[in-house]
Design an enzyme around this catalytic site. Structure first.
Site, mmCIF file in Angstrom:
data_model
loop_
_atom_site.group_PDB
_atom_site.id
_atom_site.type_symbol
_atom_site.label_atom_id
_atom_site.label_comp_id
_atom_site.label_asym_id
_atom_site.label_seq_id
_atom_site.Cartn_x
_atom_site.Cartn_y
_atom_site.Cartn_z
ATOM 1 N N PHE A 24 0.869 -1.185 0.000
ATOM 2 C CA PHE A 24 0.000 0.000 0.000
ATOM 3 C C PHE A 24 0.899 1.226 0.000
ATOM 4 O O PHE A 24 1.743 1.383 0.877
ATOM 5 C CB PHE A 24 -0.929 0.028 1.221
ATOM 6 C CG PHE A 24 -1.863 1.199 1.184
ATOM 7 C CD1 PHE A 24 -2.979 1.193 0.355
ATOM 8 C CD2 PHE A 24 -1.623 2.339 1.946
ATOM 9 C CE1 PHE A 24 -3.835 2.282 0.297
ATOM 10 C CE2 PHE A 24 -2.475 3.437 1.888
ATOM 11 C CZ PHE A 24 -3.590 3.402 1.065
ATOM 12 N N ASP A 109 9.118 2.531 1.216
ATOM 13 C CA ASP A 109 7.966 3.254 1.731
ATOM 14 C C ASP A 109 7.931 2.956 3.228
ATOM 15 O O ASP A 109 7.513 1.874 3.643
ATOM 16 C CB ASP A 109 6.693 2.772 1.024
ATOM 17 C CG ASP A 109 5.445 3.492 1.518
ATOM 18 O OD1 ASP A 109 5.486 4.030 2.644
ATOM 19 O OD2 ASP A 109 4.439 3.487 0.794
ATOM 20 N N LYS A 138 3.102 10.178 8.329
ATOM 21 C CA LYS A 138 2.366 9.783 9.534
ATOM 22 C C LYS A 138 3.011 10.315 10.813
ATOM 23 O O LYS A 138 2.880 11.485 11.110
ATOM 24 C CB LYS A 138 2.197 8.260 9.570
ATOM 25 C CG LYS A 138 1.247 7.754 8.468
ATOM 26 C CD LYS A 138 0.679 6.416 8.842
ATOM 27 C CE LYS A 138 0.085 5.691 7.651
ATOM 28 N NZ LYS A 138 -1.166 6.284 7.157
HETATM 29 C C1 LIG Z 1 2.782 2.393 3.786
HETATM 30 C C2 LIG Z 1 1.998 3.578 3.335
HETATM 31 N N1 LIG Z 1 2.391 4.269 2.263
HETATM 32 C C3 LIG Z 1 1.721 5.345 1.839
HETATM 33 C C4 LIG Z 1 0.591 5.780 2.468
HETATM 34 C C5 LIG Z 1 -0.144 6.938 1.890
HETATM 35 O O1 LIG Z 1 -0.045 8.067 2.575
HETATM 36 P P1 LIG Z 1 -1.022 9.266 2.119
HETATM 37 O O2 LIG Z 1 -2.392 8.814 2.467
HETATM 38 O O3 LIG Z 1 -0.544 10.400 2.930
HETATM 39 O O4 LIG Z 1 -0.837 9.436 0.666
HETATM 40 C C6 LIG Z 1 0.126 5.098 3.589
HETATM 41 C C7 LIG Z 1 -1.102 5.533 4.272
HETATM 42 O O5 LIG Z 1 -1.743 4.819 4.987
HETATM 43 C C8 LIG Z 1 0.838 3.968 4.029
HETATM 44 O O6 LIG Z 1 0.425 3.252 5.089
#
Ligand SMILES: Cc1ncc(COP(=O)(O)O)c(C=O)c1O
Length: 289
Positions: A24, A109, A138
């Site tokens: 994700f 990520d 986050k």
């Molecule tokens: C691992 C990971 N990458 C990216 C994101 C995306 O972040 P954003 O919602 O700020 O685009 C999230 C959000 O939950 C995430 O958990």
């Protein structure tokens, strides 16, 4: 950034970004294409070109997919939404070696698993396999919306002045909050607390798994990114936990995720376990009804 890097080095054909199932990366067009989750891409038009999605953990598929047009590999060292799935350290090191050998950039990520969540400032530190580019967010803002894209000087070579921009990028308020949160999270005592509390929660959750084999199938994750694979529907488990005053998240592979604050105390952890046990009791009663 990875594409610009290769372009800058005279290899504009290197555009493909390899991602993995269960990942994700957010909900932007590129992020949903990179992660490839069918339920997130459905209805949003044709997938963007230049993304390759491979099954998680399939080494042969990865070897076959890497080629002269590969720009980067993107991966979460611990998958969050995918159900708290940690990539084994040896695999992360293997990715680093592969990327170095092939001239590919390695993108982590760490939006969910970074910023102290696993007991190190960044999850990849456990494996000693550093990235070229890394997304963090986050906890970086301690609740305030801020994200950051980090890169080595080499990986950022193509990001010359004017190559990219963002209206709110680098705004002083978000930067000040980010710096303050960072200083708290990076304190050795914060990270040590994560390791201690994660140890306690892991032990207790494994105990619950023994006592509730009809409810809990697996306990996994890293640090305070904890996944509990449940046998009842995970959405129902979340609702039952909420009735006990416990907020837990869902996740892939029918997991529920426990993502407590990094400064959780032992007393609070005990209370969370009691509430989770009551949730298991309620799930068992529901099954029997
Ligand atoms: C691992 C990971 N990458 C990216 C994101 C995306 O972040 P954003 O919602 O700020 O685009 C999230 C959000 O939950 C995430 O958990």
């Amino acid at each position: 950034m990875a594409r610009r890097y290769h372009h800058h080095r005279g290899n504009p054909e290197r555009v493909d970004v390899i991602g993995f199932s269960g990942a994700f990366h957010g909900r932007s067009y590129a992020a949903i294409t990179a992660a490839g989750n069918p339920s997130y891409v459905e209805g949003f038009g044709p997938p963007l070109p230049g993304y390759v999605n491979l099954p998680f953990g399939d080494h042969e598929a990865l070897k076959a997919a890497v080629g002269p047009t590969t720009a980067a590999i993107i991966i979460e060292p611990v998958q969050g939404e995918g159900g708290a799935r940690a990539l084994p350290d040896v695999c992360l090191r293997g990715l680093r070696t592969l990327c170095d050998a092939e001239g590919i950039l390695l993108i982590y990520d760490e939006v969910q698993c970074g910023m102290g969540r696993t007991g190190r400032l960044f999850a990849h530190e456990w494996a000693d396999a550093p990235p070229d580019i890394m997304a963090v967010a986050k906890a970086l803002g301690g609740g305030f919306p801020v994200g950051a894209c980090l890169a080595t000087a080499k990986a950022a070579e193509g990001m010359t002045v004017g190559a990219h921009g963002s209206t709110f990028g680098g705004n002083p308020l978000a930067m000040a909050v980010g710096c303050a949160a960072f200083d708290e999270i990076a304190k050795p005592e914060t990270l040590a607390n994560v390791v201690d509390i994660a140890g306690y929660l892991g032990q207790q959750l494994h105990g619950l798994k023994e006592r509730y084999p009809d409810i809990i199938e697996d306990v996994r994750g890293k640090g305070l990114l904890i996944g509990v694979k449940v046998i009842p529907n995970n959405r129902e488990m979340m609702a039952m936990a909420r009735e006990q005053g416990l907020l837990i998240a869902g996740g892939g592979d029918n997991c529920v995720r426990l993502l407590p604050p990094l400064n959780l105390t032992l007393d609070e952890a005990r209370e969370a376990i009691e509430r989770f046990e009551r949730t298991c009791e309620a799930a068992r009663a529901k099954k029997a009804a």
